[in-house]
Design an enzyme around this catalytic site. Sequence first.
Site, PDB file in Angstrom:
ATOM      1  N   GLY A  26       6.089  50.615  57.274  1.00 27.39           N
ATOM      2  CA  GLY A  26       7.330  50.450  56.530  1.00 27.39           C
ATOM      3  C   GLY A  26       8.302  49.488  57.169  1.00 27.39           C
ATOM      4  O   GLY A  26       8.335  49.316  58.392  1.00 27.39           O
TER       5      GLY A  26
ATOM      6  N   HIS B  78       6.277  50.898  52.151  1.00 26.75           N
ATOM      7  CA  HIS B  78       7.621  50.891  51.565  1.00 26.75           C
ATOM      8  C   HIS B  78       8.596  49.993  52.323  1.00 26.75           C
ATOM      9  O   HIS B  78       8.553  49.895  53.542  1.00 26.75           O
ATOM     10  CB  HIS B  78       8.173  52.325  51.529  1.00 26.75           C
ATOM     11  CG  HIS B  78       8.278  52.960  52.892  1.00 26.75           C
ATOM     12  ND1 HIS B  78       9.392  52.848  53.685  1.00 26.75           N
ATOM     13  CD2 HIS B  78       7.392  53.703  53.602  1.00 26.75           C
ATOM     14  CE1 HIS B  78       9.204  53.500  54.816  1.00 26.75           C
ATOM     15  NE2 HIS B  78       7.990  54.023  54.785  1.00 26.75           N
ATOM     16  N   ASP B  79       9.441  49.332  51.564  1.00 28.51           N
ATOM     17  CA  ASP B  79      10.556  48.541  52.091  1.00 28.51           C
ATOM     18  C   ASP B  79      10.129  47.311  52.884  1.00 28.51           C
ATOM     19  O   ASP B  79      10.946  46.721  53.583  1.00 28.51           O
ATOM     20  CB  ASP B  79      11.496  49.412  52.944  1.00 28.51           C
ATOM     21  CG  ASP B  79      12.029  50.606  52.169  1.00 28.51           C
ATOM     22  OD1 ASP B  79      12.823  50.401  51.242  1.00 28.51           O
ATOM     23  OD2 ASP B  79      11.626  51.750  52.468  1.00 28.51           O
TER      24      ASP B  79
END
Length: 261
Positions: A136, A118-119
């Site tokens: 992340g 994520h991200d």
Amino acid sequence: MNQPLAYVHPGAKIAKNVVIEPFTTIHNNVVIGDGTWIGSNVTIMEGARIGKNCNIFPGAVISAVPQDLKFGGEDSLAIIGDNCTIRECVTINRGTVASGQTVIGDNCLVMAYAHIAHDCVVGNNAIIVNGVALAGHVIVGNYAVIGGLAAVHQFIHIGDHAMISGGSLVRKDVPPFTKAAKEPLSYVGINSIGLRRRGFTTEKIREIQDIYRILYQKNYNTTQAIGIIEAEMEATPERDEILDFIRNSSRGVMKGYSGNY
């Protein structure tokens, strides 16, 4: 061409000339651009935005929810640019409330079994080799190459044109134009072959080498090295990119290699 054995949610927006092979599942709130090929047994979940002329191979899972215990079900995206190749069993998670999106740039190659959490933000023309794991919030620069089975700690920043050796444990930021190897991960030179292939002149490569000699081979601390580079080296986009990267590093940059490790 939508195979009858594939499932495409009515709310997905699929360009007319996208090819979807059998046994693929495409969820709601998905957009796929012109000319993209989706292989068999691919799962594309809510929040995926896939560009034009991409190739996504069997077993890939795009835009699954983050593997983050803080994730609260918020709307977020996984964005893949144009002309990307996503090989078998790659997993790309969508973003969290922190940034709202995971982004892969244009013309990227993500090889089999890689994971992009994520991200993360991956720049254009990057190559992520088999089995690489990005935690992340990792940032990967344009034209960066990450060797197979490398593990990258969360919030790491890898600069443009950097090259990281296979099997590396990446705990510190990797500045632009460099090669990183050894354990612990260390500076082992600049990516001169890659720079030459991308049109950098001999003079420009020499300039970058001179900057990194001051940073890594003259026994200065980072503050001293930055001061000397600013005082003695002509201001160029490459010089300023290197200095800005080092100044803005939140985790600190990798060290120079020493045979004493």
